[in-house]
Write an enzyme that holds these catalytic residues in place. Structure first.
Site, PDB file in Angstrom:
ATOM      1  N   ASP A  12      -5.732 -44.559   3.796  1.00  9.69           N
ATOM      2  CA  ASP A  12      -6.150 -43.638   5.232  1.00  9.69           C
ATOM      3  C   ASP A  12      -7.369 -44.993   5.480  1.00  9.69           C
ATOM      4  O   ASP A  12      -7.881 -44.274   6.393  1.00  9.69           O
ATOM      5  CB  ASP A  12      -6.584 -42.551   5.187  1.00  9.69           C
ATOM      6  CG  ASP A  12      -5.359 -41.643   4.360  1.00  9.69           C
ATOM      7  OD1 ASP A  12      -3.842 -42.415   4.284  1.00  9.69           O
ATOM      8  OD2 ASP A  12      -5.733 -40.895   3.743  1.00  9.69           O
ATOM      9  N   GLY A  18       1.367 -41.725   6.248  1.00  8.31           N
ATOM     10  CA  GLY A  18       0.979 -41.115   7.058  1.00  8.31           C
ATOM     11  C   GLY A  18      -0.052 -42.329   8.053  1.00  8.31           C
ATOM     12  O   GLY A  18      -1.127 -42.732   7.557  1.00  8.31           O
ATOM     13  N   HIS A  19       0.951 -43.014   8.547  1.00  9.11           N
ATOM     14  CA  HIS A  19       0.170 -44.215   9.070  1.00  9.11           C
ATOM     15  C   HIS A  19      -0.096 -43.431  11.442  1.00  9.11           C
ATOM     16  O   HIS A  19       1.106 -43.490  11.771  1.00  9.11           O
ATOM     17  CB  HIS A  19       0.680 -45.278   9.938  1.00  9.11           C
ATOM     18  CG  HIS A  19       0.877 -45.966   7.598  1.00  9.11           C
ATOM     19  ND1 HIS A  19       0.773 -47.028   8.252  1.00  9.11           N
ATOM     20  CD2 HIS A  19       0.296 -45.132   6.775  1.00  9.11           C
ATOM     21  CE1 HIS A  19       0.947 -47.875   6.873  1.00  9.11           C
ATOM     22  NE2 HIS A  19       0.343 -46.606   6.339  1.00  9.11           N
TER      23      HIS A  19
HETATM   24  P1  GDP Z   1      -3.516 -44.895   7.874  1.00  7.16           P
HETATM   25  O1  GDP Z   1      -2.569 -44.175   6.103  1.00  7.16           O
HETATM   26  O2  GDP Z   1      -4.061 -46.296   7.434  1.00  7.16           O
HETATM   27  O3  GDP Z   1      -3.148 -45.409   8.698  1.00  7.16           O
HETATM   28  O4  GDP Z   1      -4.256 -44.553   8.450  1.00  7.16           O
HETATM   29  P2  GDP Z   1      -4.110 -42.426   8.795  1.00  7.16           P
HETATM   30  O5  GDP Z   1      -3.529 -42.801   9.866  1.00  7.16           O
HETATM   31  O6  GDP Z   1      -4.073 -41.545   7.403  1.00  7.16           O
HETATM   32  O7  GDP Z   1      -6.015 -42.190   8.754  1.00  7.16           O
HETATM   33  C1  GDP Z   1      -6.225 -42.571   9.820  1.00  7.16           C
HETATM   34  C2  GDP Z   1      -7.691 -41.972  11.023  1.00  7.16           C
HETATM   35  O8  GDP Z   1      -7.681 -42.090  11.896  1.00  7.16           O
HETATM   36  C3  GDP Z   1      -5.925 -41.188  12.576  1.00  7.16           C
HETATM   37  O9  GDP Z   1      -6.025 -40.259  13.249  1.00  7.16           O
HETATM   38  C4  GDP Z   1      -6.471 -42.610  12.702  1.00  7.16           C
HETATM   39  O10 GDP Z   1      -5.883 -41.824  14.602  1.00  7.16           O
HETATM   40  C5  GDP Z   1      -8.207 -42.263  13.215  1.00  7.16           C
HETATM   41  N1  GDP Z   1      -9.249 -43.891  13.970  1.00  7.16           N
HETATM   42  C6  GDP Z   1      -8.469 -45.021  13.526  1.00  7.16           C
HETATM   43  N2  GDP Z   1      -9.653 -45.679  14.032  1.00  7.16           N
HETATM   44  C7  GDP Z   1     -10.278 -45.003  14.155  1.00  7.16           C
HETATM   45  C8  GDP Z   1     -11.499 -45.539  14.693  1.00  7.16           C
HETATM   46  O11 GDP Z   1     -12.139 -46.310  14.852  1.00  7.16           O
HETATM   47  N3  GDP Z   1     -12.202 -44.204  14.371  1.00  7.16           N
HETATM   48  C9  GDP Z   1     -12.485 -42.485  15.257  1.00  7.16           C
HETATM   49  N4  GDP Z   1     -12.841 -41.748  14.957  1.00  7.16           N
HETATM   50  N5  GDP Z   1     -10.449 -42.878  14.630  1.00  7.16           N
HETATM   51  C10 GDP Z   1     -10.349 -43.688  13.749  1.00  7.16           C
HETATM   52  P1  IMO Z   2      -1.987 -44.693   3.338  1.00  2.00           P
HETATM   53  O1  IMO Z   2      -0.287 -45.148   3.357  1.00  2.00           O
HETATM   54  C1  IMO Z   2      -4.014 -41.775   1.193  1.00  2.00           C
HETATM   55  C2  IMO Z   2      -2.365 -40.444  -2.782  1.00  2.00           C
HETATM   56  C3  IMO Z   2      -1.760 -39.377  -3.241  1.00  2.00           C
HETATM   57  C4  IMO Z   2      -1.697 -39.017  -4.688  1.00  2.00           C
HETATM   58  C5  IMO Z   2      -1.977 -40.650  -5.345  1.00  2.00           C
HETATM   59  C6  IMO Z   2      -0.439 -40.437  -6.164  1.00  2.00           C
HETATM   60  O2  IMO Z   2      -1.450 -42.595   4.512  1.00  2.00           O
HETATM   61  O3  IMO Z   2      -2.870 -44.704   3.487  1.00  2.00           O
HETATM   62  P2  IMO Z   2       2.213 -40.709  -4.448  1.00  2.00           P
HETATM   63  O4  IMO Z   2       2.846 -39.066  -3.449  1.00  2.00           O
HETATM   64  O5  IMO Z   2       2.153 -41.705  -4.057  1.00  2.00           O
HETATM   65  O6  IMO Z   2       2.843 -40.285  -5.888  1.00  2.00           O
HETATM   66  O7  IMO Z   2       0.517 -40.281  -4.683  1.00  2.00           O
HETATM   67  O8  IMO Z   2      -1.706 -41.660  -4.276  1.00  2.00           O
HETATM   68  N1  IMO Z   2      -1.752 -41.572  -1.861  1.00  2.00           N
HETATM   69  C7  IMO Z   2      -2.622 -41.613  -0.385  1.00  2.00           C
HETATM   70  N2  IMO Z   2      -3.429 -41.349   0.081  1.00  2.00           N
HETATM   71  N3  IMO Z   2      -3.158 -42.677   2.103  1.00  2.00           N
HETATM   72  C8  IMO Z   2      -2.154 -42.481   1.461  1.00  2.00           C
HETATM   73  O9  IMO Z   2      -0.982 -43.477   1.820  1.00  2.00           O
HETATM   74  C9  IMO Z   2      -1.631 -42.376   0.096  1.00  2.00           C
HETATM   75  N4  IMO Z   2      -0.347 -42.087  -0.292  1.00  2.00           N
HETATM   76  C10 IMO Z   2      -0.750 -41.465  -1.366  1.00  2.00           C
HETATM   77  O10 IMO Z   2      -2.833 -37.768  -2.698  1.00  2.00           O
HETATM   78  O11 IMO Z   2      -3.752 -39.206  -5.050  1.00  2.00           O
HETATM   79 MG    MG Z   3      -2.247 -42.614   5.797  1.00  7.67          MG
END
Ligand code: GDP
Ligand code: IMO
Ligand code: MG
Length: 421
Positions: free
Chosen positions: A12, A39-40
């Site tokens: 994340d 979840g991107h």
């Molecule tokens: P990912 O899994 O690495 O793609 O990240 P996620 O989408 O799960 O979580 C990142 C969250 O932070 C999302 O809700 C983005 O919209 C938000 N986000 C990304 N970059 C920034 C930033 O520079 N500032 C803030 N406030 N939010 C951000």
């Molecule tokens: P992105 O790509 C954050 C974590 C789960 C759990 C462990 C194992 O959005 O960064 P799994 O479902 O893979 O068996 O879970 O890994 N986990 C993540 N945490 N971001 C993710 O993906 C994750 N994908 C799995 O919360 O601790």
């Molecule tokens: Mg994510």
């Protein structure tokens, strides 16, 4: 050539936004591992969208988006994702490709994931319950079904054989939920998968490289969740690091050029497992609130803490990171004091190395403190305009990691990014 974007922490880090930002510079955007546990998040025309398996280049015109062999794919979730990108006008039938070697996540994988987590009780991993670990177990256990099997084998018969095996495991766990609806959805979704472009991923991508195309490999999860180098057993089941790009797409290591590592300006983790710099106080709560730190896939609150330079150094080492992106810097705007973990004290001894395991030892981070910048940075466009206190914070991180922070993300919007000169 191939460049890589991956997360250096526990996931994340903002990979979705950053891949979307860089995608215009590439021809092919490819996911090499993970599955719908990811979840991107990205914003398209100001609207939020969360991708799970489709690469984050899907909204950019004339790009090829490849789901590589290293991914485990849930067809039901893919179908929903395709519908949601189509609502934005994306012609995914043209721009999305899937490797025939990609393994399926079956409904029984999801059931086993649930049953296994429930049986672990307080030791549960905190899995996203998407069937990731059982699907990868069937891959390395040489049982799994692959996308290509849909075309060449008696898929129904193969499915039934594996399903019966899984039933025995489920019986052992005492799992007795009815999953027939999941199975119906699965078989419906398979018909949909057959309408997509299924390719021999390794020739597809190597032909693209030979033809001078530029490839961007998109990581999922983060380095500290890597099955080998993460905080085992509290990890995911795939190779989330640069090495995973080679096995997850079928490309040679010398084809990889830039490795762009993403770190938040602080740190989060969702699910169980060690997190040395975790904050259990008001500051942690403040970061969760201003960073909106709730899981993109599961909605769970994310654990929040300070940036951990010991773990980041380790991640830079195993990935060969050549440049850093620091995301969510704006989330720290209101804090008076910022801390960075410079070292760990493990059982009374100071070290800069990540230990074999962090659970059965007494581990305390050794912090260095910085003044907060106490300024709203969300509108800053140029590196030379960042507050002085922030410049000090960034410079310290640059020197501690030996890799430059080339980009600072200062908000979730695609245009909220500051590029170093
Ligand atoms: P990912 O899994 O690495 O793609 O990240 P996620 O989408 O799960 O979580 C990142 C969250 O932070 C999302 O809700 C983005 O919209 C938000 N986000 C990304 N970059 C920034 C930033 O520079 N500032 C803030 N406030 N939010 C951000
Ligand atoms: P992105 O790509 C954050 C974590 C789960 C759990 C462990 C194992 O959005 O960064 P799994 O479902 O893979 O068996 O879970 O890994 N986990 C993540 N945490 N971001 C993710 O993906 C994750 N994908 C799995 O919360 O601790
Ligand atoms: Mg994510």
């Amino acid at each position: 050539m191939v460049d890589v974007i991956l997360g250096l922490q526990w996931g994340d880090e903002g990979k979705g936004k950053i891949v979307d930002y860089f995608a215009p510079n590439y021809d092919v955007i490819a996911r090499f591992q993970g599955g719908p546990n990811a979840g991107h998040t990205l914003y398209v025309d100001g609207k939020k969208i969360v991708l799970h398996q489709i690469p984050s280049g899907i909204f950019r015109e004339n790009k090829i988006n490849l789901i590589g062999n290293g991914v485990v794919l849930d067809p039901v979730i893919l179908r929903k994702e395709c519908d949601s990108v189509a609502a934005f006008g994306v012609d995914y039938k043209k721009s999305l490709f899937i490797s025939e070697r990609t393994h399926f996540i079956l409904p029984t994988h999801r059931a086993i994931d649930r049953a296994s987590e429930a049986a672990k009780g307080k030791d549960k991993i905190g899995s996203t319950l998407k069937g990731i670990s059982p699907a990868y177990m069937d891959k390395t256990g040489r049982n799994g079904l692959r996308i290509g099997d849909l075309m060449v084998k008696d898929f129904g018969g193969q499915y039934k054989k594996l399903r019966d095996k899984h039933q025995q495991i489920l019986d052992n766990f005492g799992f007795d939920e009815d999953i027939s609806v999941w199975e119906e959805e699965f078989f419906e979704a398979l018909e949909f998968i057959k309408t997509l472009q299924i390719v021999n991923g390794e020739y597809f991508i190597n032909d693209a490289i030979a033809g001078g195309k530029k490839i961007l490999a998109e990581g999922a999860q983060g380095s500290m969740l890597d099955v080998d180098f993460g905080t085992f057993p509290y990890v995911t089941s795939s190779s989330t690091i640069t090495a995973g790009v080679c096995s997850g797409l079928g490309i040679a290591p010398q084809k990889i050029k830039e490795v762009i590592g993403i770190t938040k300006a602080y740190c989060t983790r969702v699910g169980s497992g060690p997190f040395p710099t975790e904050l259990h106080d008001d500051t942690g709560e403040q970061i969760r609130k201003s960073g909106n730190e709730f899981g993109s896939t599961t909605g769970r609150p994310r654990r929040c803490g300070w940036i951990d330079l010991v773990a980041l150094n380790f991640a830079c080492m195993i990935n060969g990171v050549t440049q850093l992106v620091m995301t969510k810097a704006d989330v720290l705007d209101d804090l008076d004091i910022l801390k960075v973990a410079d070292a760990y004290n493990v059982d009374g001894r100071e070290t800069k190395q990540v230990p074999f395991q962090m659970e059965r030892v007494k581990l305390e981070p050794v912090y260095k403190e910085f003044n907060g910048w106490k300024e709203n940075i969300t509108q800053v466009k140029r590196f030379e305009d960042v507050p002085a206190a922030m410049d000090i914070y960034i410079k310290y991180i640059n020197s501690a990691l030996g890799v430059p922070v080339k980009y600072i993300s200062n908000g979730p919007g695609t245009d909220q990014i500051i590029v170093a000169p």
